[in-house]
Design a protein around this motif. Structure first.
Motif, PDB file in Angstrom:
ATOM      1  N   HIS A  49       0.854  -1.332  -0.036  1.00 45.46           N
ATOM      2  CA  HIS A  49       0.074  -0.038   0.114  1.00 45.46           C
ATOM      3  C   HIS A  49       0.740   1.122   0.170  1.00 45.46           C
ATOM      4  O   HIS A  49       1.495   1.278   0.938  1.00 45.46           O
ATOM      5  N   VAL A  50       0.919   2.318  -1.147  1.00 44.77           N
ATOM      6  CA  VAL A  50       1.803   3.198  -1.251  1.00 44.77           C
ATOM      7  C   VAL A  50       1.239   4.349  -0.387  1.00 44.77           C
ATOM      8  O   VAL A  50       0.086   4.907  -0.643  1.00 44.77           O
ATOM      9  N   THR A  80       3.703  12.646  -0.660  1.00 45.69           N
ATOM     10  CA  THR A  80       2.651  11.681   0.105  1.00 45.69           C
ATOM     11  C   THR A  80       1.464  11.294  -0.927  1.00 45.69           C
ATOM     12  O   THR A  80       1.392  12.171  -1.872  1.00 45.69           O
ATOM     13  N   THR A  81       0.999  10.135  -0.985  1.00 45.52           N
ATOM     14  CA  THR A  81      -0.131   9.903  -1.725  1.00 45.52           C
ATOM     15  C   THR A  81      -1.229  10.995  -1.622  1.00 45.52           C
ATOM     16  O   THR A  81      -1.904  11.373  -2.662  1.00 45.52           O
ATOM     17  N   GLU A  82      -1.754  11.397  -0.321  1.00 46.94           N
ATOM     18  CA  GLU A  82      -2.548  12.450  -0.277  1.00 46.94           C
ATOM     19  C   GLU A  82      -2.261  13.675  -0.832  1.00 46.94           C
ATOM     20  O   GLU A  82      -2.926  14.343  -1.660  1.00 46.94           O
ATOM     21  N   VAL A 116       1.178   5.253  -7.457  1.00 45.97           N
ATOM     22  CA  VAL A 116       0.216   5.027  -6.436  1.00 45.97           C
ATOM     23  C   VAL A 116      -1.036   4.182  -7.012  1.00 45.97           C
ATOM     24  O   VAL A 116      -1.466   3.186  -6.214  1.00 45.97           O
ATOM     25  N   ALA A 117      -1.403   4.304  -8.069  1.00 46.92           N
ATOM     26  CA  ALA A 117      -2.702   3.719  -8.685  1.00 46.92           C
ATOM     27  C   ALA A 117      -2.223   2.074  -8.862  1.00 46.92           C
ATOM     28  O   ALA A 117      -3.405   1.397  -8.556  1.00 46.92           O
ATOM     29  N   GLY A 273       2.538   1.794   8.315  1.00 42.36           N
ATOM     30  CA  GLY A 273       2.142   0.425   7.532  1.00 42.36           C
ATOM     31  C   GLY A 273       2.350   0.514   6.093  1.00 42.36           C
ATOM     32  O   GLY A 273       2.447  -0.250   5.664  1.00 42.36           O
ATOM     33  N   SER A 274       2.384   1.765   5.572  1.00 39.98           N
ATOM     34  CA  SER A 274       2.272   1.869   4.265  1.00 39.98           C
ATOM     35  C   SER A 274       3.718   1.804   3.724  1.00 39.98           C
ATOM     36  O   SER A 274       4.424   1.567   4.592  1.00 39.98           O
TER      37      SER A 274
END
Length: 620
Positions: A49-50, A80-82, A116-117, A273-274
């Motif tokens: 999980h990225v 970050t992914t966000e 990410v996707a 955890g990512s």
């Protein structure tokens, strides 16, 4: 020879230059081998999980060692992914980093979002090639990870070797006999290692062709791949003298090692955890070797050190992205709570409190953005070339995109709601939209509701929502008077007796500079009134304020081709090195294709030629 090369290109991956990710089924279709595909036990697999992606980089080796070279400059170590998924944040982020000149920032963001996707579920011991193979299903039968990776790099090696040979021939460091020798000693064995069919190895052998064919046909093939390579950002600033130090075989072999390295090398586990993805994967596993003997490829992500807390930046902007107050930086220990506060800003009202106004400090930098709306009535129109940041183009007006933009299904921009991208184009090719209304995103950001009015494009008539940020969209018509304007439309423009552009008077060719007396309105457009009292369009795609100059004469630095069309697909003459040509005008390729970037071409007698400064130089 040409048919053999064409077959070779068809049989290999369509890749980002020198590496990258492609659909493996393309390669499987035209290749044959009797090896057996590797398998992985399902219970060994984990899902990555990225949570963050490093800024993309490539590895470049030379006699001074191996260096990580970022694809973009001025960016942080990771995002970050966000942050990557937040269109408003990234719009401001890219606008705040104008120092980046190495690559298109939006393209880099897209590459990082792609990582990410495409979440991976695989064994840490698997290589990326193993993962691709396991994901391909029946299409992968008969392949190993290594044979798949070799097939994907075959085309890259051919182009590298061709370009390398062209430079050596151009600098007279090699002759035909040297090329034949290099092919026999280096290229042929490497093609064999990369599983190229023997028929292609034989057809590509320069020793099989007489000197006349070598000079007339093979040399053009080498030159063509060189020209293509120089269009790439990684090679555009590399001189020919440096280029001769490139080792094509070691370059591809080192890329092969990256494809076959364990996936665990490219993922670092974060405290939540990512995982953080290596910038080497985001950069397409690219490794260029400029002479270092037997280099040792470093672990792209060494054994992680204990995570450290990164700061939280609090920003205050209006609904157009304009900064309203100095940002604040919050610091604290890892996993402790931070609290940000809104400000009272005179003349503005807070649109919405951001979701991450309160949170925890993590090992990745974070940004909290408070968005405000100006109180009172917005003013339409401006005396400037572009409207003010807090001003919207009026309904019915036409705007065009100055950078890469997305057209969305709703006013709240997200990857799910994206209808299509419009890439950044040169001024004369920029996509245009008519404003049909307005909307507000769930975060209070203003959007245009638009219709695509690019009549010669496949996108014509599409509707959706577009950013109102003036760094990306701006009115297509000048609103202020300028002393002079230059015609930039390749086919020129006309002057007219009336401001409705009726009663044609004079045609002005591309490059002519005209004196302007004033600017007048005509419904929701404007017209320039020339010194002679006639009217002319004020469309920024057709005319440009001030004096625009282009070379009047150029000289070829290498042998090049002339073409009958601006996309350079229909060759009509071969031009020798040192040929002088008068420049009649200029244009850009891919005029009506908003999925592709465009490139400057010179219009000369008989057609079009490249404007690449590495291939032609200005005489006057």
């Amino acid at each position: 020879m040409t048919r053999g090369l064409s077959k070779l290109m068809t049989a290999t991956f369509t890749l980002i230059l020198l590496g990258g990710v492609a659909t493996p089924a393309v390669a499987y279709a035209d290749s044959s081998t009797d090896t057996v595909a590797a398998t992985t036990k399902a219970d060994d697999k984990i899902t990555y999980h990225v949570g963050a992606v490093e800024t993309p980089y490539v590895l470049i080796s030379s006699t001074s060692g191996i260096k990580k070279t970022p694809i973009v400059t001025g960016w942080p170590e990771s995002l970050t992914t966000e942050q990557l998924n937040d269109d408003d944040y990234m719009t401001k982020f890219i606008a705040d980093h104008p120092e980046n000149t190495v690559s298109d920032s939006n393209d880099v963001r897209d590459a990082m979002l792609g990582i990410v996707a495409n979440e991976l579920t695989a064994s840490p011991k698997e290589s990326y090639a193993d993962f691709i193979l396991a994901s391909s299903g029946p299409a992968g039968n008969g392949y190993t990870a290594e044979s798949l990776a070799k097939l994907s790099l075959l085309n890259s090696y051919v182009k590298l070797w061709d370009a390398y040979i062209h430079v050596n021939l151009s600098l007279k460091l090699m002759n035909r006999e040297d090329v034949i020798k290099d092919y026999a000693e280096n290229a042929a064995p490497e093609l064999l290692k990369l599983n190229a069919p023997q028929s292609i190895i034989d057809a590509y052998n320069p020793g099989k062709y007489p000197e006349e064919t070598f000079n007339d046909k093979l040399a053009k093939v080498y030159e063509s791949d060189y020209v293509m390579l120089k269009e790439n950002q990684l090679f555009s600033k590399i001189s020919d003298e440096q280029f001769v130090k490139l080792d094509p075989a070691k370059t591809i072999n080192e890329q092969l090692k990256l494809w076959l390295a364990p996936l665990s090398n490219y993922f670092t586990k974060l405290p939540d955890g990512s995982y953080k993805v290596s910038g080497l994967m985001a950069g397409g596993f690219q490794f260029l070797n400029f002479g270092t003997p037997d280099p040792v490829i470093p672990d792209p992500t060494p054994t992680p050190t204990p995570a450290k807390s990164q700061p939280v930046t609090v920003t205050y902007v209006d609904d157009q992205g304009k900064t309203l107050a100095p940002s604040k930086t919050l610091t604290g220990d890892l996993d402790t709570t931070y609290q940000s506060d809104a400000l009272n800003i005179a003349g503005y009202k807070l649109s919405k409190t951001p979701a991450n106004a309160t949170g925890k400090f993590t090992s990745a930098a974070q940004t909290v953005t408070y968005v405000y709306t100006k109180q009172g009535t917005l003013q339409s129109g401006s005396a400037a070339d572009t409207i003010e940041t807090n001003t919207l183009a009026p309904k019915g007006a036409v705007v065009y995109a100055t950078k890469k933009v997305g057209l969305y299904k709703t006013a709240t921009f997200s990857k799910k709601n994206l209808k299509r991208w419009y890439v950044k184009k040169s001024r004369t090719n920029r996509p245009m939209f008519v404003v049909t209304g307005y909307a507000t995103s769930k975060n209070g950001v203003k959007r245009y509701r638009v219709k695509d009015v690019n009549h010669h494009s496949k996108t014509a008539g599409k509707t959706g929502y577009l950013t109102t940020n003036n760094a990306y969209t701006t009115p297509v018509y000048y609103a202020a008077k300028h002393k002079t304007v230059t015609v930039i439309n390749p086919t020129g423009v006309n002057s007219y007796a009336k401001k409705t552009l009726t009663g044609k008077k004079t045609h002005y060719r591309q490059g002519q500079t005209l004196t302007v007396k004033k600017v007048v309105s005509n419904k929701l457009t404007t017209r320039f009134v020339l010194k002679n009292g006639r009217y002319m369009t004020a469309n920024k795609k057709l005319v440009q304020a001030g004096k625009v100059t282009m070379p009047r004469q150029i000289k070829t630095k290498h042998a090049i081709n002339r073409y009958s069309n601006v996309n350079l697909t229909k060759q009509n003459r071969h031009l020798k090195k040192g040929t002088k040509l008068a420049v009649r005008g200029w244009a850009y390729s891919n005029a009506n294709n908003f999925s592709k970037h465009d490139t400057l071409r010179y219009h000369v007698a008989g057609g079009y030629i490249t404007a690449n400064r590495h291939l032609v130089k200005t005489v006057r």
